[in-house]
Design an enzyme around this catalytic site. Structure first.
Site, mmCIF file in Angstrom:
data_model
loop_
_atom_site.group_PDB
_atom_site.id
_atom_site.type_symbol
_atom_site.label_atom_id
_atom_site.label_comp_id
_atom_site.label_asym_id
_atom_site.label_seq_id
_atom_site.Cartn_x
_atom_site.Cartn_y
_atom_site.Cartn_z
ATOM 1 N N ILE A 222 40.676 47.031 26.971
ATOM 2 C CA ILE A 222 40.877 45.585 26.802
ATOM 3 C C ILE A 222 41.830 44.981 27.821
ATOM 4 O O ILE A 222 42.049 43.776 27.819
ATOM 5 C CB ILE A 222 41.442 45.286 25.391
ATOM 6 C CG1 ILE A 222 42.595 46.241 25.074
ATOM 7 C CG2 ILE A 222 40.361 45.384 24.341
ATOM 8 C CD1 ILE A 222 43.686 45.610 24.294
ATOM 9 N N HIS A 223 42.411 45.824 28.682
ATOM 10 C CA HIS A 223 43.431 45.282 29.591
ATOM 11 C C HIS A 223 43.342 45.998 30.941
ATOM 12 O O HIS A 223 43.055 47.202 30.979
ATOM 13 C CB HIS A 223 44.825 45.485 28.963
ATOM 14 C CG HIS A 223 45.919 44.721 29.648
ATOM 15 N ND1 HIS A 223 46.528 45.174 30.800
ATOM 16 C CD2 HIS A 223 46.500 43.526 29.349
ATOM 17 C CE1 HIS A 223 47.445 44.290 31.175
ATOM 18 N NE2 HIS A 223 47.447 43.276 30.312
ATOM 19 N N ASP A 270 28.229 82.701 27.914
ATOM 20 C CA ASP A 270 26.816 82.758 27.535
ATOM 21 C C ASP A 270 26.232 81.343 27.533
ATOM 22 O O ASP A 270 26.878 80.407 28.023
ATOM 23 C CB ASP A 270 26.609 83.507 26.210
ATOM 24 C CG ASP A 270 27.192 82.752 25.026
ATOM 25 O OD1 ASP A 270 27.886 81.737 25.250
ATOM 26 O OD2 ASP A 270 26.951 83.172 23.882
HETATM 27 N N1 COA Z 1 40.121 41.358 31.693
HETATM 28 C C1 COA Z 1 40.528 40.870 32.863
HETATM 29 N N2 COA Z 1 41.776 40.470 33.132
HETATM 30 C C2 COA Z 1 42.662 40.574 32.143
HETATM 31 C C3 COA Z 1 42.328 41.084 30.889
HETATM 32 C C4 COA Z 1 41.000 41.481 30.662
HETATM 33 N N3 COA Z 1 40.591 41.980 29.489
HETATM 34 N N4 COA Z 1 43.424 41.093 30.109
HETATM 35 C C5 COA Z 1 44.414 40.617 30.861
HETATM 36 N N5 COA Z 1 43.972 40.282 32.080
HETATM 37 C C6 COA Z 1 44.760 39.758 33.219
HETATM 38 C C7 COA Z 1 45.553 38.504 32.859
HETATM 39 O O1 COA Z 1 44.781 37.372 33.078
HETATM 40 C C8 COA Z 1 46.714 38.628 33.802
HETATM 41 O O2 COA Z 1 46.285 38.229 35.079
HETATM 42 P P1 COA Z 1 47.350 37.687 36.192
HETATM 43 O O3 COA Z 1 48.440 38.706 36.279
HETATM 44 O O4 COA Z 1 46.538 37.570 37.441
HETATM 45 O O5 COA Z 1 47.824 36.379 35.662
HETATM 46 C C9 COA Z 1 46.956 40.133 33.871
HETATM 47 O O6 COA Z 1 45.721 40.736 33.550
HETATM 48 C C10 COA Z 1 48.020 40.621 32.923
HETATM 49 O O7 COA Z 1 47.708 40.226 31.622
HETATM 50 P P2 COA Z 1 48.807 40.122 30.480
HETATM 51 O O8 COA Z 1 49.676 38.935 30.716
HETATM 52 O O9 COA Z 1 49.483 41.438 30.347
HETATM 53 O O10 COA Z 1 47.944 39.936 29.193
HETATM 54 P P3 COA Z 1 47.532 38.564 28.495
HETATM 55 O O11 COA Z 1 48.620 38.139 27.572
HETATM 56 O O12 COA Z 1 47.055 37.580 29.509
HETATM 57 O O13 COA Z 1 46.266 39.013 27.644
HETATM 58 C C11 COA Z 1 44.996 40.007 25.923
HETATM 59 C C12 COA Z 1 46.367 39.950 26.600
HETATM 60 C C13 COA Z 1 45.000 41.076 24.867
HETATM 61 C C14 COA Z 1 44.703 38.637 25.298
HETATM 62 C C15 COA Z 1 43.961 40.309 27.039
HETATM 63 O O14 COA Z 1 44.257 41.574 27.570
HETATM 64 C C16 COA Z 1 42.521 40.236 26.632
HETATM 65 O O15 COA Z 1 41.960 39.155 26.584
HETATM 66 N N6 COA Z 1 41.858 41.384 26.367
HETATM 67 C C17 COA Z 1 40.491 41.435 25.957
HETATM 68 C C18 COA Z 1 40.332 40.905 24.536
HETATM 69 C C19 COA Z 1 38.926 41.037 24.041
HETATM 70 O O16 COA Z 1 37.955 40.752 24.723
HETATM 71 N N7 COA Z 1 38.782 41.485 22.779
HETATM 72 C C20 COA Z 1 37.512 41.712 22.177
HETATM 73 C C21 COA Z 1 37.028 43.126 22.335
HETATM 74 S S1 COA Z 1 37.981 44.298 21.445
#
Ligand code: COA
Ligand code: MG
Length: 290
Positions: A222-223, A270
């Protein structure tokens, strides 16, 4: 089969994150229309995903879209708006039976005809993450040739059971194991649970390694921070590759000499061990390591 060591979810309503995902070198990108998107953002998500599919270059990453569950009332519009963009595949969450899979497949057949896409080119990955879905695994795996992998969603499954998620994960162990057994029987890939604490890389690696041990081919993530560690864990190590090569080579001469079982470094080798070695080499090949 292509490597699916990591499937990265990206909320479909967030175009910035979709663009970011493309730069990460992840095996699969799954643009989400389901639980990662709020109810009042579903339409925006469909528009973004459709636009991303038609205008962005995803490099080597597989282009997947997760629709809402069949029966949610959202799935028809999801497919109508997203399939013309020709994703590589559709992820169907909370799949519970073969009829739901047949329905999705029929919609894809129609879309392929009207899009002039090669019939059968779009794949399906099914999320099996409810009690009913786990009970119906046997009918699900044999339903459709488009089905390439099953995904296990631990949070959804625990919530369906009324179980509490723990670090040890015994509450979902039976379901993970059932899913792996069924995918192996049908020669499909199995994709393991999400590790939600994205700042805990150590915990993530531990969880991913447990998945590898159980036979999973990859993990949902997710990240961005999770891409490299997870893809590394699901790639056979140099040591594992060297050992697998040695076993396969030794097996050829031993089989020729009429020996089904033989000794190597003080251990018996085996048929099942040879088969496992061949699998390691297949995975290494899919990951571009040999
Ligand atoms: N895909 C692409 N980029 C992502 C990402 C993802 N899943 N999650 C975070 N990023 C990016 C952010 O935009 C940020 O970019 P930047 O540094 O260029 O500004 C960087 O990675 C760091 O992100 P961070 O600040 O640590 O996290 P966040 O608070 O923006 O987001 C979540 C946290 C959990 C909301 C996010 O990771 C997310 O949306 N994950 C997927 C959620 C999802 O789809 N859930 C359903 C399936 S289980
Ligand atoms: Mg879910």
């Amino acid at each position: 089969m292509r490597a699916r060591r990591a499937i990265l979810y990206v909320p479909g309503d967030d175009l910035y994150k979709i663009q970011k995902a493309i730069s990460l070198g992840v095996d699969c990108i799954c643009m989400d229309l389901e639980d990662g998107v709020a109810a009042n953002r579903k339409e925006q998500a469909r528009i973004n995903v459709s636009q991303a599919l038609q205008t962005l270059k995803f490099g080597d990453s597989e282009r997947l879209v997760r629709i809402n569950p069949v029966g949610s009332g959202l799935e028809v519009l999801d497919l109508e708006q997203v399939l013309p963009g020709r994703p590589d595949g559709v992820v169907v969450p909370k799949l519970e039976n073969a009829d739901q899979l047949r329905w999705v497949s029929a919609q894809i057949v129609k879309a392929e005809k009207s899009n002039d896409t090669t019939p059968g080119s779009m794949i399906i990955i099914a999320g099996v993450e409810t009690a009913r879905g786990i009970l119906n695994l046997a009918e699900i795996i044999d339903t459709d040739a488009r089905l390439q992998a099953l995904i296990f969603g631990a949070e959804d499954f625990a919530s369906d059971l009324g179980a509490t998620r723990t670090a040890e994960g015994w509450e979902v162990f039976y379901a993970r194991s059932a899913l792996i057994t069924h995918t192996a029987a049908a020669n499909l890939q199995a994709i393991d649970q999400v590790y939600v604490d994205f700042n805990d890389t150590e915990g993530l690696i531990r969880d991913a390694r447990q998945g590898v041990t159980m036979g999973f081919s990859g993990k949902q993530i997710i990240h961005p921070k999770q891409v490299i560690p997870v893809q590394e864990v699901f790639t056979p190590s140099d040591e594992a590759i060297a050992r697998a090569k040695a076993i396969v080579e030794a097996s050829e001469s031993n089989l020729e000499a009429g020996k089904g079982a033989f000794a190597m470094d003080g251990r018996m080798i085996d048929a099942p061990i040879i088969k496992s070695a061949q699998r390691v080499l297949e995975k290494a090949r899919a990951a571009g390591k040999i």
